[in-house]
Design an enzyme around this catalytic site. Structure first.
Site, PDB file in Angstrom:
ATOM      1  N   LYS A 121     -32.886 -20.772  31.584  1.00 16.75           N
ATOM      2  CA  LYS A 121     -33.694 -20.010  32.646  1.00 16.75           C
ATOM      3  C   LYS A 121     -34.392 -18.854  31.785  1.00 16.75           C
ATOM      4  O   LYS A 121     -35.301 -18.584  32.211  1.00 16.75           O
ATOM      5  CB  LYS A 121     -33.023 -19.653  33.899  1.00 16.75           C
ATOM      6  CG  LYS A 121     -33.591 -18.687  34.864  1.00 16.75           C
ATOM      7  CD  LYS A 121     -32.895 -17.311  34.781  1.00 16.75           C
ATOM      8  CE  LYS A 121     -34.005 -16.495  35.423  1.00 16.75           C
ATOM      9  NZ  LYS A 121     -33.679 -14.913  35.416  1.00 16.75           N
ATOM     10  N   ASP A 139     -34.404 -20.454  38.979  1.00 19.21           N
ATOM     11  CA  ASP A 139     -33.539 -19.551  39.298  1.00 19.21           C
ATOM     12  C   ASP A 139     -32.855 -19.899  40.629  1.00 19.21           C
ATOM     13  O   ASP A 139     -33.270 -20.813  41.265  1.00 19.21           O
ATOM     14  CB  ASP A 139     -33.979 -18.124  39.148  1.00 19.21           C
ATOM     15  CG  ASP A 139     -35.112 -17.959  40.341  1.00 19.21           C
ATOM     16  OD1 ASP A 139     -34.998 -18.265  41.283  1.00 19.21           O
ATOM     17  OD2 ASP A 139     -35.989 -16.980  39.713  1.00 19.21           O
TER      18      ASP A 139
END
Length: 218
Positions: A121, A139
């Site tokens: 991420k 996320d």
DNA sequence: CTCCCGATAT
DNA sequence: ATATCAGGAG
């Protein structure tokens, strides 16, 4: 599951709501962005932005982070939470930048994820925001919104969510769509109190309709 | 899977 | 009081 076409229709509505969505972490170069994103794990951008002004005034380069004792860096980021792990990771990360990348932040995601405290991420955010590489960082917001809307399946893990989004969104819209999904999740389709009652996507949202029924009959 | 962890909203 | 926050490492 929403089809590719339905997904893009939903994203068009979200684009109307948040046409100018962008990264909200304050930073002035790739290195500052990298530090800010590492700090932002399990913590709001707003909180990170409260700490980074004085942090970035004190620490300009990887050398600066290595120069201070671990305990001092911990205190400088304490209010962020998870500060012991993050301080340790930032020191290791800076060490790697100096030893392996000439003190520069690598642009390649495969290199970024090798850094301490940098997962997929974070690597996607840095590659996308700092270097313009098309990417969709999944996320908590992107995952929640994608699942509620039915863009992906409820049981998908973050890797599967990312794959599905990349398949259903044209590559030249990955980065902007990513930010719009985050804004939509952060300000409208919130984790705790989603605003389904005033949501323009309610018609095509399974979860939203379910929630409205639950509210209406209780 | 667990642990890390303070700030904030509800 | 509790859930959640632009997750990642062991």
């Amino acid at each position: 599951m929403l089809t590719k076409k339905q997904t893009q229709e939903a994203l068009a509505v979200i684009a109307d709501m948040y046409p100018d969505a962008e990264c909200e972490l304050t930073h002035s170069n790739p290195f500052e962005l990298l530090i800010a994103v590492v700090l932002s794990a399990q913590c709001t951008d707003a909180l990170v932005n409260k700490v980074t002004p004085r942090l970035f005034a004190k620490y300009k380069t990887p050398e600066d982070y290595i120069a201070v004792p671990l305990e001092e860096l911990e205190q400088d980021i304490r209010s962020i939470g998870l500060y012991r792990n993050k301080a340790k990771n930032i020191k290791k990360l800076c060490q790697s930048l100096l030893e392996q990348y000439g003190g520069e932040v690598p642009q390649d995601r495969d290199e970024l994820v090798k850094l301490a405290g940098v997962g997929r991420k974070t690597a996607n955010v840095v590659a996308s925001v700092a270097f313009g590489v098309p990417a969709i960082a999944v996320d908590t917001h992107v995952e929640r919104v994608s699942k509620r809307l039915g863009i992906c399946r409820w049981k998908d893990n973050v890797t599967q969510v990312e794959q599905t989004l990349m398949k259903k969104i044209p590559m030249d819209e990955w980065s902007i769509s990513h930010h719009r999904l985050i804004f939509f999740g952060r300000y409208h389709c919130k984790a705790q109190n989603p605003q389904c009652d005033i949501c323009p996507l309610l018609d095509m949202c399974r979860e939203g309709k379910k929630r409205m029924r639950r509210r209406g009959s209780s």
